[in-house]
Design an enzyme around this catalytic site. Structure first.
Site, PDB file in Angstrom:
ATOM      1  N   LYS A  27      -6.968   5.036 -19.908  1.00 46.56           N
ATOM      2  CA  LYS A  27      -7.267   5.415 -21.281  1.00 46.56           C
ATOM      3  C   LYS A  27      -6.057   5.195 -22.194  1.00 46.56           C
ATOM      4  O   LYS A  27      -5.680   4.072 -22.446  1.00 46.56           O
ATOM      5  CB  LYS A  27      -7.761   6.867 -21.308  1.00 46.56           C
ATOM      6  CG  LYS A  27      -8.898   7.154 -20.302  1.00 46.56           C
ATOM      7  CD  LYS A  27     -10.096   6.243 -20.463  1.00 46.56           C
ATOM      8  CE  LYS A  27     -11.325   6.709 -19.720  1.00 46.56           C
ATOM      9  NZ  LYS A  27     -11.216   6.704 -18.254  1.00 46.56           N
ATOM     10  N   ASP A  42      -6.263  18.288 -16.337  1.00 43.35           N
ATOM     11  CA  ASP A  42      -6.485  16.899 -16.727  1.00 43.35           C
ATOM     12  C   ASP A  42      -5.962  16.735 -18.149  1.00 43.35           C
ATOM     13  O   ASP A  42      -6.510  17.306 -19.087  1.00 43.35           O
ATOM     14  CB  ASP A  42      -7.979  16.568 -16.643  1.00 43.35           C
ATOM     15  CG  ASP A  42      -8.259  15.081 -16.868  1.00 43.35           C
ATOM     16  OD1 ASP A  42      -7.569  14.468 -17.702  1.00 43.35           O
ATOM     17  OD2 ASP A  42      -9.194  14.546 -16.248  1.00 43.35           O
ATOM     18  N   TYR A  92     -15.614  16.441 -17.335  1.00 46.08           N
ATOM     19  CA  TYR A  92     -15.980  15.033 -17.195  1.00 46.08           C
ATOM     20  C   TYR A  92     -16.993  14.891 -16.059  1.00 46.08           C
ATOM     21  O   TYR A  92     -16.771  15.385 -14.954  1.00 46.08           O
ATOM     22  CB  TYR A  92     -14.720  14.211 -16.919  1.00 46.08           C
ATOM     23  CG  TYR A  92     -14.973  12.783 -16.519  1.00 46.08           C
ATOM     24  CD1 TYR A  92     -15.820  11.962 -17.267  1.00 46.08           C
ATOM     25  CD2 TYR A  92     -14.373  12.251 -15.391  1.00 46.08           C
ATOM     26  CE1 TYR A  92     -16.053  10.651 -16.884  1.00 46.08           C
ATOM     27  CE2 TYR A  92     -14.587  10.935 -15.009  1.00 46.08           C
ATOM     28  CZ  TYR A  92     -15.438  10.140 -15.759  1.00 46.08           C
ATOM     29  OH  TYR A  92     -15.670   8.841 -15.377  1.00 46.08           O
ATOM     30  N   ARG A 112       0.835  -1.203   0.000  1.00 44.76           N
ATOM     31  CA  ARG A 112       0.000   0.000   0.000  1.00 44.76           C
ATOM     32  C   ARG A 112       0.869   1.252   0.000  1.00 44.76           C
ATOM     33  O   ARG A 112       0.505   2.288  -0.554  1.00 44.76           O
ATOM     34  CB  ARG A 112      -0.951  -0.003   1.210  1.00 44.76           C
ATOM     35  CG  ARG A 112      -1.749   1.294   1.361  1.00 44.76           C
ATOM     36  CD  ARG A 112      -2.860   1.157   2.395  1.00 44.76           C
ATOM     37  NE  ARG A 112      -2.418   0.576   3.625  1.00 44.76           N
ATOM     38  CZ  ARG A 112      -1.727   1.201   4.591  1.00 44.76           C
ATOM     39  NH1 ARG A 112      -1.373   2.467   4.432  1.00 44.76           N
ATOM     40  NH2 ARG A 112      -1.405   0.575   5.703  1.00 44.76           N
TER      41      ARG A 112
END
Length: 372
Positions: free
Chosen positions: A196, A171, A99, A47
């Site tokens: 993406k 972004d 978005y 983690r």
């Protein structure tokens, strides 16, 4: 190194034990301590850090030209962590065309938590300046925007943010650093959905935050990443890092296909409007010529008709798949308003198109047949 070379080599050191060219996948969740209780190999628990995540973050830093990168389990996790690094009562200025997942985070999670949000047309600089406050910490933008492909001048917005002592966060998922480099244009932080174009094959989920400098704000993002635990699995990091190796050639082909299709659609009588910054009549065309090397693989267009006719059109497509998401090698199309839900401001006849790497003649023939 040029960016094409960086994409292939950063994070891909030769394995010292085996000589393997491809990096091994380190699935271990925990790492051995030395007899004195220390961790001489640098890792404690996955983690907190993992060799595969370290390699991916090193590559992302090099591609965007930043000093620090933090990889996350999704693009939305990355966005959430940036805003969570602020405090209740802080104010952010956000682009109106955004978005819808980012809007949901702001409205459903962060506004109730105490964040103040102003939505403005970020291309109207007087409007941006009018909403700036003493407690404004971030100007947040997408360019090209999702789903209308509006173009924002990153340098100008960054200057406005810095005048007020705020950060400019961009972004950069759609262009990727192959086509657009926001940190070089003045932005302070870049966000990606690595799901993406970085992954590039519609088979891995991930996100990332890259900071121009390693400052106290990035340290807080890193702390939230490690304590909150929204981190990608080692295999996910490996897949994204592998996808990045072909990113430069894929982005060039995505862009060439999208530009050709945008010009085809613009001339078709069945299309009302095409949103693509490569077209000379696009309002942001002059800006995009300054800040992008190509126009990208995403476009949206409006059918001459209503929602039902738009849905009927995509139902007739044979090669282009009806699915959400973007950036894969295959072409994907979706009716955006129905994805965004009842609060959507997207026109009902608008379709968002992620142009893939198929032969452009096949894609145009598929569109032409479906348009009738």
């Amino acid at each position: 190194m040029k960016i094409e070379t960086k994409a292939i080599h950063l994070g891909h050191e030769i394995d010292q034990e085996t000589g393997a060219i491809a990096p091994p996948i380190h699935l271990s969740t925990t790492f051995e301590r030395d007899t004195d209780g220390s961790y001489p190999r640098g890792h404690v628990y996955s983690r907190l850090s993992n060799p595969n995540r370290d390699a991916l973050e090193k590559c992302l830093c090099g591609l965007e030209g930043g000093e620090g990168a933090a990889a996350f389990s999704s693009g939305l996790a990355a966005i959430l962590n940036v805003f969570q690094a602020l405090l209740p009562g802080d104010h952010v200025v956000v682009s109106q065309d955004l978005y819808h997942g980012t809007t949901r985070i702001l409205q459903d999670i962060l506004v109730p938590w105490g964040l103040q949000v102003s939505y403005v047309d970020v291309n109207d600089f007087s409007q941006v300046r009018a909403v700036m406050k003493a407690n404004t910490k971030i100007i947040y933008l997408e360019t090209p925007s999702n789903p209308l492909l509006k173009i924002t001048d990153i340098s100008a917005l960054s200057a406005i943010a810095h005048e007020a002592g705020a950060l400019c966060v961009c972004d950069n998922t759609w262009p990727t650093p192959i086509l657009q480099r926001p940190l070089e244009l003045g932005a302070d932080i870049v966000i990606h959905s690595t799901t993406k174009y970085f992954g590039g094959h519609s088979d891995v989920l991930g996100g990332a935050v890259i900071s121009k400098i390693k400052d106290a704000f990035f340290d807080k993002i890193r702390m939230l990443q490690q304590i909150g635990g929204a981190v990608p699995a080692p295999f996910d990091c490996w897949l994204v890092l592998r996808g990045i190796q072909t990113l430069s050639c894929r982005m060039k082909n995505h862009s060439e296909n999208a530009f050709g299709i945008a010009k085809f659609l613009q001339k078709h009588p069945g299309i009302q409007k095409v949103h693509y910054p490569g077209l000379v009549d696009h309002p942001g065309h002059d800006i995009v010529l300054r800040q992008m090397s190509q126009f990208g693989g995403m476009l949206s267009f409006q059918i001459r008709g209503n929602k039902e006719e738009a849905l009927a059109f995509i139902g007739r497509l044979k090669i282009i798949k009806r699915a959400t998401s973007l950036g894969g090698v295959e072409s994907l199309i979706e009716h955006r308003a129905s994805i965004e839900g009842p609060q959507s401001k997207t026109p009902d006849n608008l379709l968002r198109f992620s142009v893939g790497l198929e032969n452009i003649e096949d894609l145009i023939a598929d569109l032409n047949d479906a348009l009738g």
